[in-house]
Design a protein around this motif. Structure first.
Motif, short mmCIF file in Angstrom:
data_model
loop_
_atom_site.label_atom_id
_atom_site.label_comp_id
_atom_site.label_asym_id
_atom_site.label_seq_id
_atom_site.Cartn_x
_atom_site.Cartn_y
_atom_site.Cartn_z
N ALA A 1 61.11 66.81 44.26
CA ALA A 1 59.67 66.87 44.57
C ALA A 1 59.37 65.83 45.63
O ALA A 1 60.20 64.97 45.96
CB ALA A 1 58.83 66.63 43.32
N ASP A 2 58.17 65.93 46.19
CA ASP A 2 57.73 64.92 47.16
C ASP A 2 56.39 64.29 46.78
O ASP A 2 55.85 63.49 47.53
CB ASP A 2 57.65 65.50 48.57
CG ASP A 2 56.68 66.67 48.68
OD1 ASP A 2 55.99 66.98 47.69
OD2 ASP A 2 56.61 67.28 49.76
N GLN A 3 55.88 64.63 45.57
CA GLN A 3 54.64 64.03 45.09
C GLN A 3 54.78 63.75 43.60
O GLN A 3 55.26 64.60 42.85
CB GLN A 3 53.44 64.94 45.35
CG GLN A 3 53.18 65.18 46.84
CD GLN A 3 51.87 65.90 47.08
OE1 GLN A 3 50.81 65.43 46.72
NE2 GLN A 3 51.95 67.06 47.71
N PHE A 4 54.34 62.57 43.18
CA PHE A 4 54.59 62.11 41.82
C PHE A 4 53.41 61.33 41.26
O PHE A 4 52.61 60.78 42.01
CB PHE A 4 55.80 61.16 41.79
CG PHE A 4 57.03 61.70 42.42
CD1 PHE A 4 57.95 62.42 41.68
CD2 PHE A 4 57.29 61.47 43.76
CE1 PHE A 4 59.09 62.92 42.27
CE2 PHE A 4 58.43 61.96 44.36
CZ PHE A 4 59.34 62.68 43.62
N GLU A 5 53.37 61.26 39.91
CA GLU A 5 52.63 60.21 39.24
C GLU A 5 53.64 59.14 38.86
O GLU A 5 54.74 59.45 38.40
CB GLU A 5 51.93 60.70 37.98
CG GLU A 5 51.10 59.58 37.33
CD GLU A 5 50.66 59.89 35.92
OE1 GLU A 5 49.57 60.45 35.76
OE2 GLU A 5 51.41 59.53 34.98
N ALA A 6 53.27 57.87 39.08
CA ALA A 6 54.20 56.78 38.82
C ALA A 6 53.48 55.56 38.28
O ALA A 6 52.35 55.27 38.65
CB ALA A 6 54.94 56.41 40.12
N GLY A 7 54.16 54.84 37.38
CA GLY A 7 53.71 53.51 37.00
C GLY A 7 54.19 52.53 38.05
O GLY A 7 55.32 52.65 38.54
N LEU A 8 53.35 51.56 38.40
CA LEU A 8 53.69 50.66 39.50
C LEU A 8 53.37 49.21 39.15
O LEU A 8 52.26 48.89 38.72
CB LEU A 8 52.92 51.06 40.77
CG LEU A 8 53.29 50.34 42.06
CD1 LEU A 8 54.75 50.60 42.42
CD2 LEU A 8 52.39 50.81 43.20
N ILE A 9 54.35 48.34 39.34
CA ILE A 9 54.17 46.89 39.20
C ILE A 9 54.09 46.36 40.62
O ILE A 9 55.06 46.41 41.37
CB ILE A 9 55.36 46.27 38.46
CG1 ILE A 9 55.55 46.93 37.09
CG2 ILE A 9 55.16 44.76 38.30
CD1 ILE A 9 56.89 46.66 36.45
N TRP A 10 52.93 45.87 41.01
CA TRP A 10 52.70 45.47 42.41
C TRP A 10 53.04 43.99 42.57
O TRP A 10 52.45 43.12 41.93
CB TRP A 10 51.25 45.75 42.80
CG TRP A 10 51.04 45.57 44.28
CD1 TRP A 10 50.24 44.67 44.90
CD2 TRP A 10 51.64 46.35 45.31
NE1 TRP A 10 50.32 44.83 46.27
CE2 TRP A 10 51.17 45.85 46.55
CE3 TRP A 10 52.55 47.42 45.33
CZ2 TRP A 10 51.56 46.37 47.78
CZ3 TRP A 10 52.94 47.95 46.55
CH2 TRP A 10 52.45 47.44 47.74
N ASN A 11 54.00 43.67 43.45
CA ASN A 11 54.53 42.31 43.56
C ASN A 11 54.03 41.53 44.76
O ASN A 11 54.31 40.34 44.88
CB ASN A 11 56.07 42.36 43.66
CG ASN A 11 56.71 42.97 42.44
OD1 ASN A 11 56.13 42.95 41.37
ND2 ASN A 11 57.89 43.53 42.59
N SER A 12 53.32 42.18 45.67
CA SER A 12 52.97 41.52 46.93
C SER A 12 51.73 40.65 46.78
O SER A 12 50.88 40.87 45.92
CB SER A 12 52.71 42.58 48.00
OG SER A 12 52.24 42.00 49.19
N ASN A 13 51.63 39.63 47.65
CA ASN A 13 50.41 38.84 47.71
C ASN A 13 49.26 39.64 48.28
O ASN A 13 48.09 39.37 48.00
CB ASN A 13 50.64 37.58 48.57
CG ASN A 13 51.54 36.58 47.88
OD1 ASN A 13 51.50 36.44 46.66
ND2 ASN A 13 52.37 35.90 48.65
#
Length: 583
Positions: free
Chosen positions: A275-287
Motif C-alpha cells: 500500500a501507499d497510504q496508512f494509519e500509523a502510531g507515531l513517536i515524534w522525536n524532533s525539536n
C-alpha cells in the motif's frame, strides 16, 4: 539457561526525546539475541543499575544500534522517592504502542525510604491502575537498591516482605522469542542483488521472520511477481537446506524477474501487504513540530520512500490517555496519523510483525531521524484509487504549443520583487506567443487557499496545494510562474520532487531584509514590527534561503526589468522556449 549465554540489547536513553541518542549495549555469546529496553526518568538510577548489573555479572558491553520496534522486552526504572511521574506514564504508553510483551518495573533507591513496603506498594497500586486500560501484559514489580545491590541478583534481606524475583531472575526468565518468529510467514529484506557464477539471480538480506527452503515459491514485493528458490546459501556455511529468522542469507532464484534493493521477499502463499497510504502510531522525536503536508523520508527496513502526514487523527495525552485533536505534533509527543507515501511498499501491520511493520521518519534536509512509528493498517483509499490513463499527454500538449513545459518557482522575502519579476517574465513570454500562467501568493489566498492562515502548518499546506496546481498546469503544457515566499526548504523540495529533472527552475529573489523592509509595499513589515502581524517571514518566522537555486537575482543591485531579462535568457539556454524577445 544462564543470562550470560545470551545476547542482550539495552539502552539507557529516553529514546523518544529529541536530544537523546539511541545507544545499545550488547553482550554476545550466542547467535540468539535477547533484546531489552532499559529506560526511565532522569535521575531514576538507570546508569547505576546497569553498571552494577554489568560489573557483577558475566555480561560484556559492546556498542550497537537496533530498531526500537524489534525490542520484545523492557525494564522501566522508577525512583521510589519521585513515584509515578508524567515521564513514567509516558513510558508506559510508548511501551504499549511498541507492542512490548515483557515489562519489569524496577522501583529503585529503596534504601532512601528505609525499604518501606508501604511506599513500594503504593507505587505498584498507582501504576497498575494507570496501565489497566493499556494493551500491556502483566508487569513484574521489583523493589531495588542499585546502589547496594538489593534484589539485583538475589533476594535481599532488607525486603523480607517481598517474595518475587530479582532483576537478574527476571532477565533469565525471558525467552529469545525465536519460536514466535519462526511461526510467522517468511519475510526477507533485500539488501544486495547480484548474479552468481552460474548466472542465477541472487538476492541477499536478513530473514526477518519465518523460514525458507530450496524449492519454495516466493513473491517479490511490492511488484508481486512470483519465482522459485533454487538454492539457499548462508554465510560461513554455504548451501543449506533451511534458513530462518535472524540469519543473513543469499537466495538463488530460478527466474530472471527484476529484484531491487529494498524489495521484500515473502512466501508466495502468505505475502506481505502492499500500500501507499496508512494509519500509523507515531513517536515524534524532533525539536521542531510535525506539520501535516511536509515531506519526510520514510524507511521500513531496507525500503525507503517520501512520506507525508496527510492528517493527524489525534494526539495522545500520556497523563490521562485522552485522545486530543491536534493540527501539529510537538516534539516528544505521541499521536496517530495518516501517512501517504510516494509509492507502494510491502509491510505487515505492526501488531502482526514488528520487524516489517515499524519505520523511522527522517528530515530530508539534515538526514536526522525525527520520528519512530508503527503501521496499524493500510487505508482503503490506497486500494480504491488508481490513476486513469489518458491518450493526450504532457508531451503532446507541449508539442502543440511549440514550447517545453516548465515551472519557474520564484522564492524570497516579502517585498523582494517576486511578483513584479514574474509578471514581467510572463508579459514577455506571452507577447511572443508562449502559453503561460502566473500563480501569485496573494491571488491564490483569495480562492484556493482562503482557508489558510500564516502559521508554519498553514504555510506548508499552502505550498503543497500550489505545487500540485503547478504540476497540473505543467501537465497541460504551460510555462508556469509561481511567486510565493515559500520560506521552508523542505516544502520547496516537495515542490521540486513533483517534477522530472529540468522542469522545475528555482529562482531565488535575493534581497536583504533591510532592503525589503524599507520597500514594504504593503505595509506588512510595519505591522509585524508593531506585533499586529504574527508569524511574518523575516521578523518572527524564519526564511530558509535556497542552497542551490538554478538562478539567483540580487534585486538590491539590478532592476526588475534586468532581472526579468536574466530569467528569459535562462529559459532560452535551457531550451524551454526557442527565442522569446528576439524580434
Amino acid at each position: 539457561m544462564r543470562l550470560s549465554a545470551r545476547c542482550l540489547y539495552m539502552t539507557y536513553a529516553l529514546f523518544w526525546d529529541a536530544d537523546e541518542i539511541e545507544n545499545y549495549l550488547v553482550a554476545q555469546q550466542n547467535d540468539k539475541p535477547l533484546q531489552l529496553i532499559v529506560d526511565g526518568g532522569q535521575g531514576a538510577g538507570k546508569s547505576t543499575l546497569m553498571n552494577r548489573l554489568l560489573s557483577e555479572s558475566s555480561l560484556q558491553a559492546l556498542a550497537d544500534e537496533r530498531p526500537l520496534a524489534s525490542m520484545p522486552a523492557a525494564m522501566l526504572v522508577v525512583d521510589v522517592q519521585q513515584g509515578v511521574t508524567a515521564v513514567t506514564r509516558r513510558h508506559c504508553v510508548l511501551m504499549s504502542l511498541m507492542g512490548l510483551r515483557h515489562i519489569a518495573v524496577a522501583v529503585n533507591k529503596m534504601d532512601a525510604v528505609a525499604y518501606s513496603q508501604a511506599r513500594f506498594e503504593s507505587i505498584v497500586a498507582e501504576l497498575q491502575i494507570f496501565v489497566s486500560s493499556l494493551p500491556l501484559p502483566d508487569i513484574t514489580f521489583i523493589p531495588v537498591s542499585s546502589l547496594y545491590g538489593d534484589n539485583m541478583f538475589a533476594p535481599s534481606d532488607n525486603t523480607p516482605w517481598y517474595a518475587g524475583t530479582s532483576i537478574l531472575g527476571f532477565m533469565e526468565t525471558l525467552t529469545v522469542d525465536s519460536e514466535r518468529l519462526l511461526c510467522q510467514p517468511f519475510r526477507l529484506s533485500v539488501e544486495k542483488v547480484h548474479q552468481d557464477a552460474s548466472g542465477l539471480q541472487a538476492a541477499e538480506g536478513s530473514v526477518a521472520s519465518g523460514a525458507i527452503y530450496p524449492g519454495d515459491d516466493i513473491r517479490v514485493q511490492p511488484s508481486g511477481r512470483i519465482d522459485k528458490v533454487s538454492q539457499v546459501v548462508v554465510a560461513d556455511e554455504g548451501r543449506v537446506d533451511k534458513a530462518a529468522a535472524g540469519q543473513l542469507v543469499t537466495l538463488l532464484l530460478d527466474g530472471d524477474l527484476a529484484i531491487a534493493c529494498g524489495d521484500i521477499i515473502s512466501s508466495a502463499d502468505q505475502p506481505a501487504q502492499t500500500a501507499d497510504q496508512f494509519e500509523a502510531g507515531l513517536i515524534w522525536n524532533s525539536n521542531e513540530p510535525l506539520l501535516p503536508g511536509r515531506p519526510y523520508e520514510i524507511r521500513l527496513g531496507s525500503q525507503s520512500a517520501v512520506a507525508t502526514v496527510t492528517s493527524i487523527k489525534y494526539q495522545i495525552n500520556t497523563d490521562t490517555l485522552e485522545h486530543v485533536a491536534a493540527r501539529q505534533l510537538p516534539g516528544g509527543e505521541i499521536g496517530v496519523c495518516n501517512l501517504s507515501l510516494s509509492h507502494e511498499v510491502a509491510f505487515d501491520p505492526f501488531h502482526e510483525s514488528p520487524q516489517t511493520g515499524s519505520f523511522v521518519l527522517l528530515d530530508r534536509i539534515t538526514g536526522h531521524i525525527v520520528g519512530t512509528g508503527m503501521l496499524n493498517f493500510a487505508l482503503r483509499r490506497s486500494q480504491n484509487i488508481h490513476r486513469q490513463h489518458v491518450d493526450i499527454d504532457k508531451q503532446a500538449r507541449a508539442l502543440a504549443k511549440n514550447q517545453k513545459p516548465a515551472v519557474l518557482w520564484f522564492t524570497g522575502l516579502s517585498g523582494a520583487g517576486k511578483s513584479t519579476i514574474a509578471n514581467l517574465v510572463e508579459k514577455k513570454l506571452f507577447a511572443h506567443g508562449q502559453h503561460t500562467y502566473l500563480l501569485d501568493g496573494d491571488n491564490v489566498r483569495h480562492g484556493l487557499n482562503r482557508d489558510l492562515g500564516f502559521t508554519d502548518a498553514d504555510r506548508v499546506e499552502n505550498i503543497r496545494r500550489v505545487a500540485e496546481v503547478a504540476r497540473l498546469m505543467l501537465d497541460a503544457g504551460l510555462i508556469v510562474m509561481s511567486a510565493f515566499i515559500s520560506p521552508f526548504r523542505s516544502e520547496r523540495q516537495l515542490a521540486r520532487d513533483l517534477f522530472v529533472d529540468g522542469e522545475f527552475i528555482e529562482v531565488f529573489v535575493d534581497t536583504p531584509l533591510e532592503v525589503a523592509e524599507k520597500r514594504d509595499p504593503k505595509g506588512l513589515y510595519k505591522k509585524a514590527r508593531r506585533g499586529d502581524l504574527k508569524n511574518f517571514t523575516g521578523i518572527d518566522s524564519a526564511y530558509e534561503a535556497p542552497q542551490a537555486p538554478e538562478l539567483t537575482l540580487d534585486t538590491a543591485a539590478i532592476t526588475p526589468e534586468e532581472a526579468a531579462e536574466r530569467v528569459i535568457q535562462l529559459l532560452i539556454e535551457r531550451r524551454v522556449v526557442k527565442c522569446p524577445g528576439a524580434r
